[in-house]
Design a protein around this motif. Structure first.
Motif, short mmCIF file in Angstrom:
data_model
loop_
_atom_site.label_atom_id
_atom_site.label_comp_id
_atom_site.label_asym_id
_atom_site.label_seq_id
_atom_site.Cartn_x
_atom_site.Cartn_y
_atom_site.Cartn_z
N GLN A 1 3.79 -10.00 20.40
CA GLN A 1 4.49 -8.87 19.80
C GLN A 1 3.80 -8.48 18.49
OE1 GLN A 1 6.98 -7.26 21.14
NE2 GLN A 1 7.59 -5.91 19.48
N VAL A 2 3.23 -7.28 18.46
CA VAL A 2 2.57 -6.82 17.25
C VAL A 2 3.62 -6.45 16.22
CG1 VAL A 2 1.13 -5.00 16.27
CG2 VAL A 2 0.54 -5.99 18.49
N GLN A 3 3.39 -6.91 15.00
CA GLN A 3 4.28 -6.57 13.90
C GLN A 3 3.45 -6.06 12.73
OE1 GLN A 3 6.80 -9.74 12.45
NE2 GLN A 3 8.26 -8.32 11.56
N LEU A 4 3.87 -4.94 12.17
CA LEU A 4 3.20 -4.34 11.02
C LEU A 4 4.22 -4.19 9.91
CD1 LEU A 4 1.33 -1.46 12.92
CD2 LEU A 4 0.44 -3.72 12.34
N VAL A 5 3.91 -4.70 8.73
CA VAL A 5 4.83 -4.65 7.60
C VAL A 5 4.12 -4.04 6.41
CG1 VAL A 5 6.31 -5.97 6.07
CG2 VAL A 5 6.04 -6.69 8.46
N GLU A 6 4.61 -2.87 5.99
CA GLU A 6 4.02 -2.17 4.85
C GLU A 6 4.68 -2.61 3.54
OE1 GLU A 6 4.43 1.22 8.04
OE2 GLU A 6 5.67 -0.42 7.24
N SER A 7 3.92 -2.47 2.47
CA SER A 7 4.45 -2.69 1.13
C SER A 7 3.59 -1.91 0.14
CB SER A 7 4.46 -4.18 0.78
OG SER A 7 3.16 -4.71 0.81
N GLY A 8 4.11 -1.76 -1.07
CA GLY A 8 3.32 -1.15 -2.14
C GLY A 8 3.69 0.25 -2.52
N GLY A 9 4.65 0.84 -1.85
CA GLY A 9 5.07 2.18 -2.21
C GLY A 9 5.82 2.19 -3.54
N GLY A 10 6.10 3.40 -4.02
CA GLY A 10 6.83 3.51 -5.27
C GLY A 10 6.73 4.89 -5.87
N LEU A 11 7.11 4.98 -7.13
CA LEU A 11 7.09 6.23 -7.87
C LEU A 11 5.92 6.21 -8.85
CD1 LEU A 11 8.41 8.91 -8.85
CD2 LEU A 11 9.80 7.51 -10.40
N VAL A 12 5.13 7.28 -8.84
CA VAL A 12 3.97 7.36 -9.72
C VAL A 12 3.82 8.80 -10.19
CG1 VAL A 12 2.37 7.79 -7.80
CG2 VAL A 12 1.52 6.74 -9.93
N GLN A 13 3.26 8.97 -11.37
CA GLN A 13 3.01 10.31 -11.89
C GLN A 13 1.76 10.91 -11.25
OE1 GLN A 13 2.88 9.98 -16.19
NE2 GLN A 13 5.03 10.55 -16.34
N ALA A 14 1.72 12.22 -11.22
CA ALA A 14 0.54 12.91 -10.70
C ALA A 14 -0.71 12.44 -11.44
CB ALA A 14 0.71 14.41 -10.84
N GLY A 15 -1.76 12.20 -10.68
CA GLY A 15 -2.99 11.68 -11.23
C GLY A 15 -3.09 10.17 -11.20
N GLY A 16 -1.99 9.51 -10.88
CA GLY A 16 -1.97 8.06 -10.84
C GLY A 16 -2.46 7.50 -9.53
N SER A 17 -2.34 6.17 -9.40
CA SER A 17 -2.84 5.47 -8.22
C SER A 17 -1.78 4.51 -7.68
CB SER A 17 -4.09 4.67 -8.58
OG SER A 17 -5.13 5.50 -9.01
N LEU A 18 -1.87 4.26 -6.39
CA LEU A 18 -1.07 3.24 -5.72
C LEU A 18 -1.93 2.60 -4.65
CD1 LEU A 18 2.45 4.82 -5.05
CD2 LEU A 18 1.96 2.89 -6.54
N ARG A 19 -1.64 1.34 -4.35
CA ARG A 19 -2.28 0.69 -3.20
C ARG A 19 -1.20 0.19 -2.25
NH1 ARG A 19 -6.15 -4.66 -2.67
NH2 ARG A 19 -4.14 -5.72 -3.00
N LEU A 20 -1.28 0.68 -1.02
CA LEU A 20 -0.38 0.24 0.03
C LEU A 20 -1.03 -0.89 0.82
CD1 LEU A 20 0.86 3.68 1.41
CD2 LEU A 20 1.70 2.37 -0.54
N SER A 21 -0.20 -1.80 1.30
CA SER A 21 -0.67 -2.90 2.14
C SER A 21 0.06 -2.88 3.46
CB SER A 21 -0.44 -4.25 1.45
OG SER A 21 -1.12 -4.33 0.22
N GLN B 1 8.03 4.32 1.03
CA GLN B 1 8.14 5.61 0.36
C GLN B 1 7.15 5.69 -0.80
OE1 GLN B 1 10.33 8.38 0.93
NE2 GLN B 1 9.01 9.36 -0.60
N VAL B 2 6.44 6.81 -0.85
CA VAL B 2 5.57 7.13 -1.98
C VAL B 2 6.07 8.44 -2.58
CG1 VAL B 2 3.26 7.79 -2.70
CG2 VAL B 2 3.57 5.92 -1.08
N THR B 3 6.38 8.41 -3.86
CA THR B 3 6.86 9.61 -4.54
C THR B 3 5.96 9.88 -5.74
OG1 THR B 3 9.14 9.14 -3.89
CG2 THR B 3 8.81 10.72 -5.68
N VAL B 4 5.40 11.09 -5.78
CA VAL B 4 4.51 11.47 -6.88
C VAL B 4 5.19 12.57 -7.68
CG1 VAL B 4 2.20 12.26 -7.50
CG2 VAL B 4 2.54 10.92 -5.41
N SER B 5 5.45 12.27 -8.93
CA SER B 5 6.13 13.25 -9.79
C SER B 5 5.11 14.12 -10.53
CB SER B 5 7.02 12.52 -10.79
OG SER B 5 6.24 11.71 -11.64
N SER B 6 5.50 15.34 -10.79
CA SER B 6 4.59 16.28 -11.47
C SER B 6 4.73 16.20 -12.97
CB SER B 6 4.87 17.70 -11.00
OG SER B 6 6.21 18.03 -11.24
#
Length: 125
Positions: A1-21, A120-125
């Motif tokens: 059974q294949v299982q995929l689990v994401e992490s690393g989302g969040g709130l960031v300002q425009a121009g910023g960075s995030l890394r999802l896993s 969830q990834v949220t990018v604020s202006s």
């Protein structure tokens, strides 16, 4: 059974960075494509990056090319999505996906059988 689990989302300002896993488990992934999609409210699920497992070849749509980078750590069975220069339009739920495509990076959500729960990834202006 294949299982995929994401992490690393969040709130960031425009121009910023995030890394999802995306931690993958349940089988050997030789011959698989690992991909990231995103879905904003009221919109279809959109391909943002794909990589051939252990092959290194990657693909991106023009909307994220040069800003997003997909990579993998075979030892950890994990796929990453590094997102730089984020824009408010990048706001969405991001999903990890996988399927056996034998060297072809599929671009349509219907081509993938296995999905994570989304982050969830949220990018604020």
């Amino acid at each position: 059974q294949v299982q995929l689990v994401e992490s690393g989302g969040g709130l960031v300002q425009a121009g910023g960075s995030l890394r999802l896993s995306c931690a993958a488990s349940g089988r050997a992934f030789i011959g698989y494509t690992m991909a990231w999609f995103r879905q904003a409210p009221g919109k279809e699920r959109e391909f943002v990056a794909g990589i051939i497992w252990a092959g290194g070849r990657a693909d991106y749509p023009d909307s994220v090319k040069g800003r997003f980078t997909i990579s993998q750590d075979n030892a950890k069975n994990t796929v990453y999505l590094q997102m730089n220069s984020l824009k408010p339009d990048d706001t969405a739920v991001y999903y990890c996906a996988a399927d056996r495509t034998w060297g072809r990076i599929a671009l349509q959500a219907n081509d993938y059988a296995y999905w994570g729960q989304g982050t969830q990834v949220t990018v604020s202006s």
